[in-house]
Design an enzyme around this catalytic site. Structure first.
Site, PDB file in Angstrom:
ATOM      1  N   LEU A 310       0.828  -1.190   0.000  1.00 17.11           N
ATOM      2  CA  LEU A 310       0.000   0.000   0.000  1.00 17.11           C
ATOM      3  C   LEU A 310       0.865   1.242   0.000  1.00 17.11           C
ATOM      4  O   LEU A 310       0.588   2.214  -0.666  1.00 17.11           O
ATOM      5  CB  LEU A 310      -0.923   0.008   1.219  1.00 17.11           C
ATOM      6  CG  LEU A 310      -2.077  -0.978   1.139  1.00 17.11           C
ATOM      7  CD1 LEU A 310      -3.011  -0.787   2.313  1.00 17.11           C
ATOM      8  CD2 LEU A 310      -2.829  -0.804  -0.157  1.00 17.11           C
ATOM      9  N   VAL A 314       0.930   4.460  -2.461  1.00 18.43           N
ATOM     10  CA  VAL A 314       0.843   5.862  -2.075  1.00 18.43           C
ATOM     11  C   VAL A 314       1.995   6.636  -2.691  1.00 18.43           C
ATOM     12  O   VAL A 314       1.827   7.713  -3.226  1.00 18.43           O
ATOM     13  CB  VAL A 314       0.841   6.011  -0.550  1.00 18.43           C
ATOM     14  CG1 VAL A 314       0.936   7.468  -0.178  1.00 18.43           C
ATOM     15  CG2 VAL A 314      -0.423   5.416   0.013  1.00 18.43           C
ATOM     16  N   SER A 315       3.186   6.040  -2.632  1.00 25.09           N
ATOM     17  CA  SER A 315       4.324   6.760  -3.194  1.00 25.09           C
ATOM     18  C   SER A 315       4.113   6.956  -4.685  1.00 25.09           C
ATOM     19  O   SER A 315       4.571   7.923  -5.259  1.00 25.09           O
ATOM     20  CB  SER A 315       5.611   5.987  -2.932  1.00 25.09           C
ATOM     21  OG  SER A 315       5.586   4.786  -3.651  1.00 25.09           O
ATOM     22  N   LYS A 359     -10.985  15.906   3.675  1.00 27.31           N
ATOM     23  CA  LYS A 359     -11.466  14.840   4.554  1.00 27.31           C
ATOM     24  C   LYS A 359     -10.343  14.378   5.465  1.00 27.31           C
ATOM     25  O   LYS A 359      -9.259  14.008   5.006  1.00 27.31           O
ATOM     26  CB  LYS A 359     -11.979  13.679   3.710  1.00 27.31           C
ATOM     27  CG  LYS A 359     -12.472  12.502   4.510  1.00 27.31           C
ATOM     28  CD  LYS A 359     -13.483  11.721   3.698  1.00 27.31           C
ATOM     29  CE  LYS A 359     -13.164  10.256   3.623  1.00 27.31           C
ATOM     30  NZ  LYS A 359     -13.986   9.568   2.640  1.00 27.31           N
ATOM     31  N   ASP A 450     -21.286   1.933  -0.626  1.00 28.38           N
ATOM     32  CA  ASP A 450     -22.039   2.847   0.230  1.00 28.38           C
ATOM     33  C   ASP A 450     -22.750   3.910  -0.613  1.00 28.38           C
ATOM     34  O   ASP A 450     -22.666   5.100  -0.335  1.00 28.38           O
ATOM     35  CB  ASP A 450     -21.087   3.487   1.252  1.00 28.38           C
ATOM     36  CG  ASP A 450     -21.840   4.017   2.479  1.00 28.38           C
ATOM     37  OD1 ASP A 450     -23.021   3.644   2.660  1.00 28.38           O
ATOM     38  OD2 ASP A 450     -21.260   4.815   3.229  1.00 28.38           O
TER      39      ASP A 450
END
Ligand SMILES: *[C@@H]1O[C@H](CO)[C@@H](O)[C@H](O)[C@H]1NC(C)=O
Ligand SMILES: *[C@@H]1O[C@H](CO)[C@@H](O)[C@H](O)[C@H]1NC(C)=O
Ligand SMILES: *[C@@H]1O[C@H](CO)[C@@H](O)[C@H](O)[C@H]1NC(C)=O
Ligand SMILES: *[C@@H]1O[C@H](CO)[C@@H](O)[C@H](O)[C@H]1NC(C)=O
Ligand SMILES: *[C@@H]1O[C@H](CO)[C@@H](O)[C@H](O)[C@H]1NC(C)=O
Ligand SMILES: *[C@@H]1O[C@H](CO)[C@@H](O)[C@H](O)[C@H]1NC(C)=O
Ligand SMILES: *[C@@H]1O[C@H](CO)[C@@H](O)[C@H](O)[C@H]1NC(C)=O
Ligand SMILES: *[C@@H]1O[C@H](CO)[C@@H](O)[C@H](O)[C@H]1NC(C)=O
Ligand SMILES: *[C@@H]1O[C@H](CO)[C@@H](O)[C@H](O)[C@H]1NC(C)=O
Ligand SMILES: *[C@@H]1O[C@H](CO)[C@@H](O)[C@H](O)[C@H]1NC(C)=O
Length: 619
Positions: A310, A314-315, A359, A450
């Site tokens: 992960l 991100v990098s 957020k 959702d």
């Protein structure tokens, strides 16, 4: 049809065989057979090629891996630097032995899903995108239900990238390599640092141009990369420089091991972040869990685990997104003041005159980041950047600001203006388009999990965007033990068995359609479910009675408008179909988009039927 295809193909092959002189054996290869069920990690040697594959991002997308997973074995220090044609790369593959059918037995390949684009054929994609690491006959064999002459854009096809797992411990990898006209066995052996005999043992002693062969190696070859002009610096330097540096680097200890190289890269990213964030950071290698990185925030005693993979993702984002400094966000939101709060943990913030939605999350932002970096569509809220604050172990995702707030507030809160039916239909179609994108055009598919009116945002033109991918999941038909979602929208099979599939989004979308039609909330104060009551109400065969009930059920605000009742019934029918108890009987998102578009066409045609009388106009 078939004849045409073959003719076209012979034409294409004919023209290239002439200039090569040598016939490629591979043209009829349906794949490499195998026995057993072994799976291994291996690599394919891939050459960058113009026009579409001159950057790691697009090659990573093609092979479903991140850029870092290619750049680190390929000796490329900057994953976002452009590539030059023919630049050598080592692309990781997960190789397995897959049963096909009685004729072909099992074939050894890496299962890569590919979404068909305009002008694609099996031949073109195998030959010019996968650069002959697979062949069209093999694609046909592993996709028995697809007709090569009748592909539609957006369709998913498995491309079996040829690979093999070693059957002896004498070497570590069998690298998939496509023979080039200038190659001979000795040049290949010296390039890969192996001996000629082991290549011959594996592949026989004649090489044919553009055949895939398997080169046995003990370790990956060290590729020497062409020197190229330095690429633009990763993220723009967004750190505001006025403030004091409060922290210092206390240490960066990295244990070297199997994941050493990856860790160094991850570490480098963190050093970068360190400088950027002026925060303390310690990365230590954990003995038991080799693949986890522990990060300790100073004085907080907080330890957060993160998967190296992960982190790699991100990098990967670093250059694609703006990296904000924490003090920028603090300033933009008045120190995350109540008055800037939009909803939940989302704040409104103005940075350099531009408004963003910010957020605040704990480290669990990685899943959302990972998904958002893959999606880009007008009906999905766009991620603009992010910020990591190791001190507080917080992560901030910065999105485009969508002016008109949530659909929920338009439907269920007091507003001076109400949404008319035309706008509601447009909203429904927008959401369906966004869902179609994540369900059918991302690899692997993304399930939002959702969908609800408060996660649908309306922009200044009242066009809808799907927000909040915080619970989203990529990959299909997984079973989860950890049920998340919102009461009133959750599909029954998910609640009962934890089955995650795109059909659960379809169900929730059905509930949103009911809200649009009725103006009622998905769950009322007594806890009654809107979808359950709709199914009961409209479970009648008599069309007249159905219309009567619909009129009673309808949002009173749209009852006063003029439009064709068929359009309303059309949308209601879609909604009820989406709520089918059996997920497999729910319509596909494609059918939904089509049906809703038809309802939109119908809505404003002059028509005389309806509630027994022409619709009354009140304003
Ligand atoms: C491939 O198959 C075609 C038809 O079956 C045959 O004519 C051709 O010679 C084959 N090519 C090779 C290289 O085996
Ligand atoms: C196996 O698949 C190939 C190609 O799809 C087909 O031609 C062949 O008939 C199949 N064989 C069996 C036994 O199903
Ligand atoms: C290939 O992957 C897809 C999804 O990524 C999966 O549905 C399919 O079953 C896989 N096929 C094989 C033969 O493993
Ligand atoms: C597809 O092919 C047509 C005609 O060969 C060409 O005009 C068009 O630009 C191509 N489209 C793409 C996306 O390559
Ligand atoms: C793949 O092989 C064909 C011949 O079979 C050749 O014409 C083509 O250039 C090769 N593709 C690449 C990218 O080398
Ligand atoms: C082509 O595919 C479409 C749907 O994908 C189908 O409706 C049509 O019948 C197919 N045509 C042929 C000739 O197979
Ligand atoms: C493995 O290596 C040993 C010694 O170098 C050799 O004797 C043996 O034949 C090799 N095995 C295979 C399968 O190549
Ligand atoms: C193999 O190719 C290299 C250059 O590509 C050449 O120097 C060498 O002589 C060739 N060897 C043979 C046996 O053809
Ligand atoms: C391993 O595979 C090679 C090539 O497929 C084969 O020649 C050899 O016999 C196999 N060795 C063993 C030990 O199965
Ligand atoms: C990596 O590439 C550079 C040139 O870009 C080369 O000088 C260096 O030796 C390579 N590293 C390795 C381990 O081969």
């Amino acid at each position: 049809m078939r004849v045409l295809w073959v003719l076209l193909l012979l034409g294409l092959l004919g023209s290239c065989c002439k200039c090569n002189g040598q016939t490629a054996r591979q043209e009829n290869n349906t794949g490499f057979t195998c026995t057993g069920t072994r799976t291994c990690s291996t690599y394919a040697f891939y050459r960058a090629s113009s026009p579409d594959f001159l950057e790691l991002a697009s090659i990573g997308d093609l092979f479903e891996v991140s850029r870092l997973m290619i750049s680190s074995p390929s000796n490329i220090s900057n994953p976002s630097a452009p590539l030059v044609p023919d630049q050598p790369l080592l692309v990781p593959l997960t190789c397995s032995c897959n049963p096909v059918n009685a004729t072909y037995g099992s074939l050894s390949y890496a299962n890569i899903s590919y979404t068909i684009k305009p002008n694609d054929t099996f031949f073109i994609v195998s030959t010019f995108k996968f650069n002959n690491l697979t062949t069209y006959p093999s694609v046909e064999v592993v996709n028995p239900t697809l007709v090569a002459t009748n592909l539609s854009i957006g369709q998913t096809v498995i491309f079996p990238v040829f690979c093999k797992c070693p059957n002896t411990s004498n070497y570590t990898y069998l690298i998939s390599y496509v023979v080039q006209p200038s190659d001979n066995i000795s040049s290949i052996a010296s390039f890969f640092g192996t001996d000629q005999q082991s290549i011959i043992n594996q592949n026989g002693n004649t090489l044919h141009d553009y055949d895939t062969i398997f080169v046995p190696v003990r370790r990956l070859p060290a590729l020497s990369q062409p020197a190229i002009a330095p690429a633009p610096a990763p993220a723009p330097a967004t750190v505001s420089s006025g403030k004091d540096r409060t922290g210092t680097v206390i240490g960066l200890g990295i244990g070297l091991g199997v994941v050493g190289l990856l860790l160094i890269l991850v570490g480098a990213v963190w050093v970068y972040r360190e400088v950027l964030m002026k925060d303390k950071l310690r990365v230590v290698r954990d003995e038991e869990e080799q693949r986890k990185v522990y990060l300790g925030g100073k004085g907080k005693g907080k330890e957060e685990k993160m998967d190296v993979k992960l982190m790699a993702n991100v990098s990967d984002c670093l250059d694609k997104y703006r990296v904000f400094g924490i003090e920028e966000l603090v300033e933009a939101t008045d120190g995350f003041h109540q008055s800037c709060l939009i909803q939940g943990s989302v704040y409104r913030g103005e940075i350099d005159g531009e408004v963003f939605a910010i957020k605040k999350m704990k480290w669990n932002a990685y899943e959302e980041l990972k998904i958002l970096q893959k999606v880009n569509h007008g009906n999905l809220v766009k991620l603009e950047g992010f910020c990591i604050d190791p001190e507080e172990a917080n992560c901030y995702l910065v999105y485009e600001y969508v002016e008109n707030g949530s659909l929920y507030s338009w439907l269920h809160e007091d507003k001076n203006e109400k949404l008319n039916w035309k706008k509601r239909l447009r909203v429904a179609i927008d959401i369906a388009n966004g869902l179609q994108y994540i369900h059918e055009h991302t690899r692997p598919r993304v399930v939002h999990k959702d969908i609800k009116s408060s996660n649908i945002l309306l922009d200044s033109n009242m066009r809808a965007k799907i927000a909040n991918f915080g619970l989203a999941k990529s990959g299909m038909n997984a079973i989860t033990m950890h049920i998340v979602g919102t009461q009133g929208y959750i599909a029954p099979e998910y609640l009962a068995d934890g089955v995650v599939s795109t059909k659960m989004d379809i169900f929730s979308f059905g509930v949103v359609l009911l809200e649009l039609i009725s103006g009622k909330e998905a769950i009322d104060e007594e806890g009654n479910l809107l979808w359950a009551s709709a199914i009961k109400t409209f479970d009648v065969d008599n069309e007249r009675e159905k219309s009567r009930r619909l009129k009673e059920w309808l949002d009173k605000d749209i009852l006063r408008e003029t439009f064709s009742i068929d359009s309303l019934i059309g949308v209601l029918t879609v909604a009820i179909a989406c709520l089918h108890k059996d997920p497999s009987k729910r319509p596909s998102i494609m059918d939904i988009v089509y049906a809703l578009s038809k309802s939109e066409d119908m809505a404003f045609e002059i028509s005389d039927d309806g509630f027994g009388s022409p619709r009354v106009v009140a304003r």
